[in-house]
Design a protein around this motif. Structure first.
Motif, PDB file in Angstrom:
ATOM      1  N   SER A   2       0.847  -1.184   0.000  1.00  0.00           N
ATOM      2  CA  SER A   2       0.000   0.000   0.000  1.00  0.00           C
ATOM      3  C   SER A   2       0.886   1.238   0.000  1.00  0.00           C
ATOM      4  O   SER A   2       2.009   1.218   0.490  1.00  0.00           O
ATOM      5  CB  SER A   2      -0.895  -0.003   1.236  1.00  0.00           C
ATOM      6  OG  SER A   2      -0.096   0.007   2.397  1.00  0.00           O
ATOM      7  N   THR A   3       0.358   2.275  -0.552  1.00  0.00           N
ATOM      8  CA  THR A   3       1.102   3.518  -0.647  1.00  0.00           C
ATOM      9  C   THR A   3       0.382   4.600   0.132  1.00  0.00           C
ATOM     10  O   THR A   3      -0.817   4.768  -0.011  1.00  0.00           O
ATOM     11  CB  THR A   3       1.226   3.958  -2.121  1.00  0.00           C
ATOM     12  OG1 THR A   3       1.770   2.878  -2.856  1.00  0.00           O
ATOM     13  CG2 THR A   3       2.118   5.167  -2.253  1.00  0.00           C
ATOM     14  N   THR A   4       1.128   5.274   0.946  1.00  0.00           N
ATOM     15  CA  THR A   4       0.540   6.385   1.676  1.00  0.00           C
ATOM     16  C   THR A   4       0.494   7.610   0.775  1.00  0.00           C
ATOM     17  O   THR A   4       1.467   7.937   0.112  1.00  0.00           O
ATOM     18  CB  THR A   4       1.383   6.713   2.915  1.00  0.00           C
ATOM     19  OG1 THR A   4       1.444   5.560   3.736  1.00  0.00           O
ATOM     20  CG2 THR A   4       0.773   7.856   3.698  1.00  0.00           C
ATOM     21  N   ARG A   5      -0.652   8.229   0.740  1.00  0.00           N
ATOM     22  CA  ARG A   5      -0.763   9.454  -0.045  1.00  0.00           C
ATOM     23  C   ARG A   5      -1.111  10.612   0.878  1.00  0.00           C
ATOM     24  O   ARG A   5      -1.666  10.417   1.950  1.00  0.00           O
ATOM     25  CB  ARG A   5      -1.846   9.294  -1.120  1.00  0.00           C
ATOM     26  CG  ARG A   5      -1.530   8.155  -2.075  1.00  0.00           C
ATOM     27  CD  ARG A   5      -2.259   8.290  -3.364  1.00  0.00           C
ATOM     28  NE  ARG A   5      -1.956   9.580  -3.994  1.00  0.00           N
ATOM     29  CZ  ARG A   5      -2.464   9.955  -5.170  1.00  0.00           C
ATOM     30  NH1 ARG A   5      -3.283   9.186  -5.808  1.00  0.00           N
ATOM     31  NH2 ARG A   5      -2.139  11.127  -5.676  1.00  0.00           N
ATOM     32  N   TYR A   6      -0.816  11.793   0.406  1.00  0.00           N
ATOM     33  CA  TYR A   6      -1.052  12.981   1.218  1.00  0.00           C
ATOM     34  C   TYR A   6      -1.827  14.031   0.436  1.00  0.00           C
ATOM     35  O   TYR A   6      -1.866  14.009  -0.788  1.00  0.00           O
ATOM     36  CB  TYR A   6       0.288  13.585   1.670  1.00  0.00           C
ATOM     37  CG  TYR A   6       1.139  12.630   2.449  1.00  0.00           C
ATOM     38  CD1 TYR A   6       0.876  12.372   3.791  1.00  0.00           C
ATOM     39  CD2 TYR A   6       2.201  11.975   1.845  1.00  0.00           C
ATOM     40  CE1 TYR A   6       1.655  11.481   4.506  1.00  0.00           C
ATOM     41  CE2 TYR A   6       2.985  11.077   2.554  1.00  0.00           C
ATOM     42  CZ  TYR A   6       2.703  10.830   3.891  1.00  0.00           C
ATOM     43  OH  TYR A   6       3.466   9.944   4.589  1.00  0.00           O
ATOM     44  N   VAL A  66      -3.148  12.668   5.648  1.00  0.00           N
ATOM     45  CA  VAL A  66      -3.007  11.387   4.963  1.00  0.00           C
ATOM     46  C   VAL A  66      -4.345  11.025   4.351  1.00  0.00           C
ATOM     47  O   VAL A  66      -5.384  11.137   4.998  1.00  0.00           O
ATOM     48  CB  VAL A  66      -2.578  10.286   5.968  1.00  0.00           C
ATOM     49  CG1 VAL A  66      -2.512   8.927   5.269  1.00  0.00           C
ATOM     50  CG2 VAL A  66      -1.238  10.641   6.586  1.00  0.00           C
ATOM     51  N   SER A  68      -6.485   8.028   1.864  1.00  0.00           N
ATOM     52  CA  SER A  68      -6.422   6.693   1.300  1.00  0.00           C
ATOM     53  C   SER A  68      -6.572   6.804  -0.206  1.00  0.00           C
ATOM     54  O   SER A  68      -7.105   7.787  -0.718  1.00  0.00           O
ATOM     55  CB  SER A  68      -7.524   5.812   1.869  1.00  0.00           C
ATOM     56  OG  SER A  68      -8.756   6.170   1.300  1.00  0.00           O
ATOM     57  N   ASP A  75      -9.196   5.617   6.505  1.00  0.00           N
ATOM     58  CA  ASP A  75      -7.823   5.177   6.321  1.00  0.00           C
ATOM     59  C   ASP A  75      -7.309   4.520   7.598  1.00  0.00           C
ATOM     60  O   ASP A  75      -6.935   5.170   8.546  1.00  0.00           O
ATOM     61  CB  ASP A  75      -6.921   6.349   5.936  1.00  0.00           C
ATOM     62  CG  ASP A  75      -5.571   5.862   5.455  1.00  0.00           C
ATOM     63  OD1 ASP A  75      -4.801   6.668   4.953  1.00  0.00           O
ATOM     64  OD2 ASP A  75      -5.284   4.660   5.613  1.00  0.00           O
ATOM     65  N   ARG A  77      -4.621   3.000   7.977  1.00  0.00           N
ATOM     66  CA  ARG A  77      -3.182   3.142   8.151  1.00  0.00           C
ATOM     67  C   ARG A  77      -2.816   4.317   9.044  1.00  0.00           C
ATOM     68  O   ARG A  77      -1.730   4.394   9.561  1.00  0.00           O
ATOM     69  CB  ARG A  77      -2.507   3.291   6.789  1.00  0.00           C
ATOM     70  CG  ARG A  77      -2.439   1.982   6.031  1.00  0.00           C
ATOM     71  CD  ARG A  77      -2.044   2.225   4.603  1.00  0.00           C
ATOM     72  NE  ARG A  77      -3.045   3.054   3.937  1.00  0.00           N
ATOM     73  CZ  ARG A  77      -2.883   3.582   2.745  1.00  0.00           C
ATOM     74  NH1 ARG A  77      -1.790   3.401   2.098  1.00  0.00           N
ATOM     75  NH2 ARG A  77      -3.830   4.301   2.191  1.00  0.00           N
ATOM     76  N   GLN A  81       0.647   4.912  12.085  1.00  0.00           N
ATOM     77  CA  GLN A  81       1.673   5.931  11.894  1.00  0.00           C
ATOM     78  C   GLN A  81       1.540   7.070  12.876  1.00  0.00           C
ATOM     79  O   GLN A  81       0.924   8.089  12.586  1.00  0.00           O
ATOM     80  CB  GLN A  81       1.590   6.462  10.455  1.00  0.00           C
ATOM     81  CG  GLN A  81       1.866   5.389   9.431  1.00  0.00           C
ATOM     82  CD  GLN A  81       1.828   5.953   8.034  1.00  0.00           C
ATOM     83  OE1 GLN A  81       1.270   6.994   7.788  1.00  0.00           O
ATOM     84  NE2 GLN A  81       2.445   5.251   7.111  1.00  0.00           N
TER      85      GLN A  81
END
Ligand SMILES: [Zn+2]
Length: 83
Positions: A2-6, A66, A68, A75, A77, A81
């Protein structure tokens, strides 16, 4: 993976960020007799994102959130974090 996006809430940027993070990794360091190193099988054990800064307007902290990949509404995740 998975990739964290902002997303920057100040200017709407979703593509350009400076991400400062601390990573714990385990890796197989494979040396030749001559001493050259090749790093193999690197495994990420943990990652803590310290700060995310928007490259467009320089906002950071609470202004950059952050999101998703799906819809940005939920999200899980986030809980992995601590910031
Ligand atoms: Zn911004």
């Amino acid at each position: 993976m998975s990739t964290t996006r902002y997303r920057c809430n100040d200017c709407g940027n979703v593509t350009r960020f400076d991400v400062l993070s601390t990573r714990r990794t385990r890796a197989f360091h494979h040396y030749t007799i001559g001493g050259d190193l090749e790093i193999e099988e690197e495994e990420l054990l943990g990652e803590r994102v310290e700060q995310v800064t928007c490259r467009w307007c320089n906002a950071s902290g609470d202004k950059v959130e952050v999101v998703s990949e799906a819809d940005g509404a939920r999200d899980d995740r986030l809980h992995d974090q601590p910031r």
